[in-house]
Write a protein that holds these residues in place. Structure first.
Motif, PDB file in Angstrom:
ATOM      1  N   SER A  25      20.146  32.734   5.155  1.00 29.67           N
ATOM      2  CA  SER A  25      20.815  34.027   5.010  1.00 29.67           C
ATOM      3  C   SER A  25      20.183  34.856   3.893  1.00 29.67           C
ATOM      4  CB  SER A  25      22.294  33.806   4.690  1.00 29.67           C
ATOM      5  OG  SER A  25      22.946  35.032   4.490  1.00 29.67           O
ATOM      6  N   SER A  26      20.317  36.157   4.004  1.00 32.41           N
ATOM      7  CA  SER A  26      19.893  37.068   2.938  1.00 32.41           C
ATOM      8  C   SER A  26      21.065  37.943   2.478  1.00 32.41           C
ATOM      9  CB  SER A  26      18.731  37.945   3.413  1.00 32.41           C
ATOM     10  OG  SER A  26      19.134  38.736   4.514  1.00 32.41           O
ATOM     11  N   VAL A  27      22.278  37.478   2.713  1.00 35.65           N
ATOM     12  CA  VAL A  27      23.468  38.289   2.470  1.00 35.65           C
ATOM     13  C   VAL A  27      23.620  38.672   0.995  1.00 35.65           C
ATOM     14  CG1 VAL A  27      25.150  36.405   2.195  1.00 35.65           C
ATOM     15  CG2 VAL A  27      25.876  38.599   3.155  1.00 35.65           C
ATOM     16  N   LEU A  28      23.135  37.854   0.073  1.00 35.57           N
ATOM     17  CA  LEU A  28      23.308  38.188  -1.341  1.00 35.57           C
ATOM     18  C   LEU A  28      22.515  39.436  -1.732  1.00 35.57           C
ATOM     19  CD1 LEU A  28      23.293  34.648  -2.999  1.00 35.57           C
ATOM     20  CD2 LEU A  28      25.251  36.081  -2.411  1.00 35.57           C
ATOM     21  N   VAL A  29      21.280  39.539  -1.285  1.00 27.80           N
ATOM     22  CA  VAL A  29      20.490  40.738  -1.609  1.00 27.80           C
ATOM     23  C   VAL A  29      20.817  41.890  -0.664  1.00 27.80           C
ATOM     24  CG1 VAL A  29      18.642  39.498  -2.796  1.00 27.80           C
ATOM     25  CG2 VAL A  29      18.466  39.918  -0.338  1.00 27.80           C
ATOM     26  N   ASP A  30      21.210  41.580   0.569  1.00 26.45           N
ATOM     27  CA  ASP A  30      21.591  42.644   1.506  1.00 26.45           C
ATOM     28  C   ASP A  30      22.851  43.371   1.042  1.00 26.45           C
ATOM     29  OD1 ASP A  30      19.457  41.858   3.072  1.00 26.45           O
ATOM     30  OD2 ASP A  30      20.693  40.791   4.550  1.00 26.45           O
ATOM     31  N   HIS A  31      23.713  42.664   0.323  1.00 25.32           N
ATOM     32  CA  HIS A  31      24.991  43.228  -0.136  1.00 25.32           C
ATOM     33  C   HIS A  31      25.157  43.021  -1.642  1.00 25.32           C
ATOM     34  CE1 HIS A  31      26.358  43.958   3.972  1.00 25.32           C
ATOM     35  NE2 HIS A  31      25.833  42.791   4.272  1.00 25.32           N
ATOM     36  N   VAL A  32      24.093  43.262  -2.385  1.00 20.33           N
ATOM     37  CA  VAL A  32      24.115  42.994  -3.827  1.00 20.33           C
ATOM     38  C   VAL A  32      25.169  43.827  -4.550  1.00 20.33           C
ATOM     39  CG1 VAL A  32      22.291  44.624  -4.514  1.00 20.33           C
ATOM     40  CG2 VAL A  32      22.618  42.489  -5.798  1.00 20.33           C
ATOM     41  N   GLU A  33      25.461  45.031  -4.080  1.00 19.38           N
ATOM     42  CA  GLU A  33      26.498  45.836  -4.741  1.00 19.38           C
ATOM     43  C   GLU A  33      27.879  45.194  -4.605  1.00 19.38           C
ATOM     44  OE1 GLU A  33      26.316  48.211  -6.969  1.00 19.38           O
ATOM     45  OE2 GLU A  33      24.139  48.011  -6.809  1.00 19.38           O
ATOM     46  N   LEU A  34      28.138  44.583  -3.455  1.00 18.59           N
ATOM     47  CA  LEU A  34      29.416  43.867  -3.294  1.00 18.59           C
ATOM     48  C   LEU A  34      29.480  42.664  -4.232  1.00 18.59           C
ATOM     49  CD1 LEU A  34      29.810  43.976   0.599  1.00 18.59           C
ATOM     50  CD2 LEU A  34      30.918  45.443  -1.124  1.00 18.59           C
ATOM     51  N   LEU A  35      28.355  41.994  -4.422  1.00 21.54           N
ATOM     52  CA  LEU A  35      28.304  40.856  -5.345  1.00 21.54           C
ATOM     53  C   LEU A  35      28.517  41.338  -6.784  1.00 21.54           C
ATOM     54  CD1 LEU A  35      27.866  37.816  -5.692  1.00 21.54           C
ATOM     55  CD2 LEU A  35      25.409  38.280  -5.859  1.00 21.54           C
ATOM     56  N   ARG A  36      27.888  42.433  -7.154  1.00 14.52           N
ATOM     57  CA  ARG A  36      28.085  42.985  -8.498  1.00 14.52           C
ATOM     58  C   ARG A  36      29.551  43.346  -8.729  1.00 14.52           C
ATOM     59  NH1 ARG A  36      22.621  46.469  -8.033  1.00 14.52           N
ATOM     60  NH2 ARG A  36      21.231  44.956  -9.041  1.00 14.52           N
ATOM     61  N   THR A  37      30.180  43.912  -7.707  1.00 12.97           N
ATOM     62  CA  THR A  37      31.601  44.252  -7.819  1.00 12.97           C
ATOM     63  C   THR A  37      32.442  42.998  -7.990  1.00 12.97           C
ATOM     64  OG1 THR A  37      31.295  46.262  -6.523  1.00 12.97           O
ATOM     65  CG2 THR A  37      33.541  45.376  -6.640  1.00 12.97           C
ATOM     66  N   ALA A  38      32.117  41.944  -7.259  1.00 11.74           N
ATOM     67  CA  ALA A  38      32.846  40.678  -7.392  1.00 11.74           C
ATOM     68  C   ALA A  38      32.715  40.128  -8.814  1.00 11.74           C
ATOM     69  CB  ALA A  38      32.343  39.664  -6.366  1.00 11.74           C
TER      70      ALA A  38
END
Length: 178
Positions: A25-38
């Motif tokens: 998966s590449s979900v962490l970099v694909d959705h890095v803004e969601l991770l930063r918000t978390a």
């Protein structure tokens, strides 16, 4: 069931590897803004300092320091992982579930190492910043945008071309050989 031994040191500094269940998966970099918000939301509820971090497509490494008197790093990772998973599900992305309806985005556990001293901190921070090169995502650490390396460069702690000679990789830190 295996009982994991965790080194709960109030106010401690720890190195972590947190990994997705699907290593393709590449979900962490694909959705890095969601991770930063978390991360921000978890930090608002239970403070901690992010001393160094790198976000890769399928895993992340971080050095976190907890407040004096607080050793609950598992609770923080639980909050970060849960918030990111909920945010990904809210985008409409397919997130696998088990037969009990629990999301299976992340591996259940994480790898952690207690930072012992300044030299250990530097070794772990170097590993974090060099990790995108190790995984052949870029040629030099400065090319990777999802890393605290840029913060270290802006603060004058490391030169802009740090790690360009390949000498910063000095450990496997619990990762599987590729």
């Amino acid at each position: 069931m295996v009982r994991y031994r965790r080194n709960f040191i109030p106010g401690g500094t720890f190195f972590f590897r947190v990994t997705l269940a699907d290593r393709r998966s590449s979900v962490l970099v694909d959705h890095v803004e969601l991770l930063r918000t978390a991360f921000r939301n978890a930090r608002d509820r239970k403070p901690f300092a992010v001393d160094a971090i790198v976000i890769l497509p399928d895993h992340l490494h971080a050095i976190l320091t907890l407040p004096s008197g607080d050793a609950d790093f598992p609770g923080r990772w639980k909050a970060i992982k849960a918030a990111f998973t909920r945010a990904i599900a809210a985008t409409g992305a397919a997130v696998p579930c088990n037969d009990r309806g629990e999301y299976l985005l992340w591996q259940r556990r994480f790898w952690e190492h207690t930072i012992r001293d300044d030299r250990d901190f530097e070794r772990c921070a170097n590993y974090i910043h060099f990790n995108p090169v190790k995984h052949r995502l870029v040629s030099t650490p400065g090319e990777w945008g999802f890393s605290s390396l840029q913060r270290y460069v802006r603060a004058g702690l490391l030169p802009r071309d740090w790690g360009g000679d390949g000498r910063a990789d000095d450990g496997d830190f619990g990762e599987r050989a590729e």
